[in-house]
Design a protein around this motif. Structure first.
Motif, mmCIF file in Angstrom:
data_model
loop_
_atom_site.group_PDB
_atom_site.id
_atom_site.type_symbol
_atom_site.label_atom_id
_atom_site.label_comp_id
_atom_site.label_asym_id
_atom_site.label_seq_id
_atom_site.Cartn_x
_atom_site.Cartn_y
_atom_site.Cartn_z
ATOM 1 N N ALA A 1 -1.436 0.733 4.866
ATOM 2 C CA ALA A 1 -2.763 1.323 5.055
ATOM 3 C C ALA A 1 -3.658 0.285 5.720
ATOM 4 N N THR A 2 -4.349 0.684 6.795
ATOM 5 C CA THR A 2 -5.260 -0.230 7.476
ATOM 6 C C THR A 2 -6.578 0.479 7.760
ATOM 7 N N ASP A 3 -7.642 -0.302 7.839
ATOM 8 C CA ASP A 3 -8.929 0.222 8.262
ATOM 9 C C ASP A 3 -8.757 0.842 9.654
ATOM 10 N N LYS A 4 -9.329 2.011 9.861
ATOM 11 C CA LYS A 4 -9.162 2.710 11.138
ATOM 12 C C LYS A 4 -9.660 1.900 12.327
ATOM 13 N N ASP B 1 -8.645 -4.337 3.464
ATOM 14 C CA ASP B 1 -8.589 -3.616 4.734
ATOM 15 C C ASP B 1 -7.159 -3.329 5.167
ATOM 16 N N VAL B 2 -6.218 -4.118 4.648
ATOM 17 C CA VAL B 2 -4.801 -3.967 4.987
ATOM 18 C C VAL B 2 -4.006 -4.071 3.696
ATOM 19 N N ALA B 3 -3.099 -3.114 3.465
ATOM 20 C CA ALA B 3 -2.305 -3.149 2.233
ATOM 21 C C ALA B 3 -1.016 -2.367 2.401
ATOM 22 N N ASP B 4 0.086 -2.963 1.982
ATOM 23 C CA ASP B 4 1.331 -2.205 1.863
ATOM 24 C C ASP B 4 1.149 -1.196 0.741
#
Length: 797
Positions: free
Chosen positions: A760-763, A279-282
């Motif tokens: 990048a993260t889940d909206k 759900d979260v990633a550089d």
């Protein structure tokens, strides 16, 4: 975004591991200036974390957070602790003074009611007043015994504790219980300005109380923690570390049920996102671009994206492909149809991935780390400070910054300090101590150091010159040259046989280079050398095979000016340059578009490499070759081109990320390198090892601490030492600004840019993303409550 190395935080204890960027990945700035001292006036780039009040965050759910690899240890004070260690321990252990969005240490009320210097003479005394509710997960109160055990483990007095470093702890004289169990009194033997950096993270005495527990016990588990989460499971096979809500946490309870850190390699992040695994990633710039495109494509009513596989095919090409696939030549038709099917599958897979990426958003800021050009001053040409300063004057730092930050829409200003980032209280642009881009000054410095164009042509009696990379012949280069000679011999023999058999036509090209196949990229090429492989497949060398070196230099200059195409041949009808067109140094055999004169005003050094005693001035430039390092390599290529214009040749060697730091930067096996350092609120402590003057060891080697450029002075060391003992913050900052000016003047490292941070993260997630200088407030991270009727009632489980 690919990172090689460790971020700040607990990384203060292990600065021997540098951050390597891909432009990141490496991976850069805000350098607002005013008149006079050029102090920073612009605010730091804000965090991008989708802030939301706790009342807007749903209770429950699990967030999967990508990390580069499983942590080697959960002990942040060991040498092999890494970014994953910092991220995980941040949710589990006390940090007494976390950094805020401006990179300033702020007292953490979850652990401290107060902390201040209460005495200066005869000793500095700091009194900590603990939060009376603060307890370890086993129920024991956090108190003086934990402070004492950590001090003894990290003081450096007991070698049985395997610690990375002991900065600050070695200055402590004693630690005592205060007026009651909630007070901890720390007395220093020597004044220590950066006392706020100590005891973060704070470990329970069970970890720091004995060498065995410290060295081995805390590597894979933590039996007692004191954060909003507790450690539930470490699964090395699955590559995951699972944290669960801490029932003994006295602060605001964590919104999430669990937080899972998953090991996902940087190059696999896009696949992990599209598969819903994280759900979260550089991420790197390419992945960020795809997510942005996916959001734009959402309004296309299901139409396939106008980018990706197959989007480059023109209508005419599509028609030819269709005709070929349905033609009478069955073999050709089958091949064409197979190609069409393969492209269709790739396009469909891409469209599916883009559809999955619509559930994410890109959060962006500037990472608390900066990328620099390091110049190894231990041996070779760069041991001469005039050559180092010449390299610095050749750089257009603004162009380099634009390469990385401008495409991302981030502020693109060159960094002006080694010791602070723009927006931090101690920031000052001290780059004037060295000066900016100045070709004439660079050439004058090189000439003063004895490097001239004529020197490259002189024969030597054996006197050594050039970089260490030239003194010690590169094994790969020897093998390549040997292979090329053998290839030339075989090509000559084959041509002779063909000619004898009457099956070969003599086209007049007798030079072996004109017939030789381009060498494969073996990780090394030379900027400024006509025979370097991979330069437009050697087109310039082949086209000008019979011309002297000066003609080849003229062609290279024309290509840089845009008159020659990327293949090395003229974009217009070629015309031979006549005698009156040729300038001094020109030669027959050079070609240019009609009406184009040879570059009369080009400086001598630009028409050939500089040298001394017959040896060219050549520097070995080492760069990482891993996925996601494209941006960093692009910066390296631009630097090499800039150096080429003043007559410095560069041998660019690309090596694996795994060996880049260990086998090249740390060991000194380079002349030029790009790598990054994390920002700090405590430069007197954290940055001193980076710029400390190397000292000789008993075996004749140099003890460099973390100063991998091997450039330092006694004066710089003295300024750091004075600042570390200066309790007045204003005076300490002034000393650091003076030290930074001296570091600029020594020209061992040239700061370029603050690294971009793309996440990048889940909206649906809030309070998480690109944190910039700040640190996550883990208990507030979660899924936003649904606002509209019909929205999902529960967050993701």
């Amino acid at each position: 975004m690919s990172h090689v190395g460790v971020p700040r935080g607990a990384a203060r204890k292990r600065r021997s591991l540098a951050l390597f960027t891909t432009g990141v990945l490496t991976l850069p700035v805000l350098a607002g200036c005013s008149s006079g001292e050029k102090e920073a006036t612009t605010a730091v780039v804000p965090q991008d974390v989708a802030p939301a009040a706790r009342t807007q965050v749903a209770d429950g759910g699990t967030v999967n957070w990508a990390i580069d690899a499983m942590p080697a240890t959960l002990n942040a004070f060991q040498a092999d602790a890494d970014g994953a260690t910092t991220r995980i321990t941040g949710a589990l252990l006390p940090t007494l003074f976390p950094l805020d969005a401006q990179g300033r240490p702020r007292l953490n009320p979850d652990y401290l009611e107060s902390a201040k210097v209460v005495g200066h003479e005869p000793r500095q005394v700091v009194l900590y007043r603990l939060n009376q509710q603060a307890v370890w997960s086993d129920g024991r109160e956090i108190g003086a015994p934990d402070f004492v055990a950590q001090w003894r483990a990290l003081s450096g007095k007991d070698s049985a504790f395997w610690t990375a470093r002991n900065a600050g702890y070695e200055r402590i004289e004693k630690i005592e219980r205060g007026a009651d169990d909630l007070e901890v009194k720390v007395t220093f033997a020597k004044p220590y300005a950066d006392w706020r950096s100590l005891f973060s993270p704070l470990y329970p005495k069970q970890v720091t109380g004995s060498p065995d527990a410290f060295n081995d016990g805390a590597r894979s588990t933590l039996r007692a923690t004191a954060g909003p989460f507790r450690l539930r499971d470490v699964d090395k096979e699955k590559g995951s570390v699972t944290l669960a809500r801490n029932p003994r946490w006295w602060g605001s309870p964590a919104k999430l049920d669990s937080l899972v850190f998953k090991a996902v390699k940087p190059q696999d992040r896009t696949e992990a996102l599209t598969g819903g695994k994280v759900d979260v990633a550089d991420i790197d710039a390419a992945a960020a671009h795809r997510i942005v495109q996916a959001a734009r494509d959402a309004g296309n009513n299901g139409a396939p994206p106008a980018h990706g596989p197959g989007s480059e095919i023109t209508p005419a090409a599509a028609l030819r492909s269709w005709a070929l696939a349905h033609g009478s030549d069955e073999e050709a038709a089958e091949e064409a149809q197979s190609a069409r099917d393969e492209k269709a599958r790739a396009a469909q897979a891409y469209a599916t991935e883009q559809n999955d990426l619509r559930g994410y958003v890109v959060r962006k800021s500037l990472e608390p780390a900066y990328t620099q050009l390091a110049l190894n001053g231990e041996t070779g040409p760069l041991a001469d400070d005039r050559v180092r300063r010449a390299v610095a004057h050749a750089l257009d730092r603004q162009e380099l910054v634009d390469t990385v930050l401008k495409p991302l829409g981030l502020p693109a200003n060159p960094l002006g300090s080694h010791l602070a980032l723009a927006g931090q209280p101690g920031y000052k642009d001290s780059s004037d101590a060295l000066g900016g881009q100045d070709t004439k000054e660079a050439q004058a410095l090189l000439a003063d150091a004895g490097w001239t164009r004529e020197g490259a042509l002189q024969k030597t009696d054996g006197t050594k010159a050039g970089s260490e990379g030239e003194k010690q012949t590169d094994k790969k280069k020897e093998e390549r040259e040997k292979g090329e000679k053998e290839g030339d011999k075989k090509a000559d023999e084959k041509a002779a046989e063909e000619k004898k058999a009457g099956g070969a036509k003599d086209d007049g090209k007798t030079d072996n280079a004109a017939r030789r196949e381009p060498a494969k990229d073996d990780g090394l090429y030379i900027v400024g050398d006509d025979s370097k492989p991979g330069d437009a497949e050697g087109a310039v060398t082949r086209a000008l095979a019979t011309a002297p070196a000066a003609a080849a230099q003229s062609a290279a200059l024309l290509r840089q000016a845009g008159h020659l195409g990327e293949t090395g041949t003229s974009e217009d009808a070629p015309a031979r340059i006549t005698a009156q067109d040729r300038q001094p140094g020109g030669a027959a055999g050079a070609y240019a578009p009609v009406g184009t004169a040879a570059p009369a005003q080009a400086p001598d050094s630009a028409r050939g490499p500089l040298g001394k005693d017959g040896k060219p001035l050549s520097l070995r430039f080492v760069l990482p070759s891993g996925p996601g390092s494209e941006s960093l390599r692009s910066v390296g290529d631009k630097i090499a081109a800039m150096l080429d214009t003043i007559g410095i040749r560069t041998e660019i060697t690309k090596v694996s990320d795994e060996s880049y730091f260990r086998d090249h930067v740390a060991s000194g096996d380079y002349d030029l390198a790009l790598y990054s350092w994390p920002a700090t609120a405590y430069p007197a402590t954290d940055d001193r090892p980076i710029f400390a003057k190397p000292v000789p060891a008993t075996d004749g080697s140099l003890l460099v601490e973390q100063n991998y450029t091997r450039v330092g002075t006694d004066h710089i060391d003295q300024l750091f030492d004075q600042a570390a003992g200066e309790l007045d913050e204003g005076s300490a900052r002034d000393l650091m600004k003076k030290a930074d000016a001296r570091i600029w003047a020594a020209a061992g490292s040239i700061p370029l840019y603050q690294r971009p941070q793309l996440v990048a993260t889940d909206k649906k997630l809030v309070n998480v993303g690109a944190f910039g200088f700040g640190v996550p407030h883990y208990q507030d991270i979660g899924f936003k409550k649904p606002q509209a009727a019909g929205a999902p009632a529960n967050p993701r489980k």
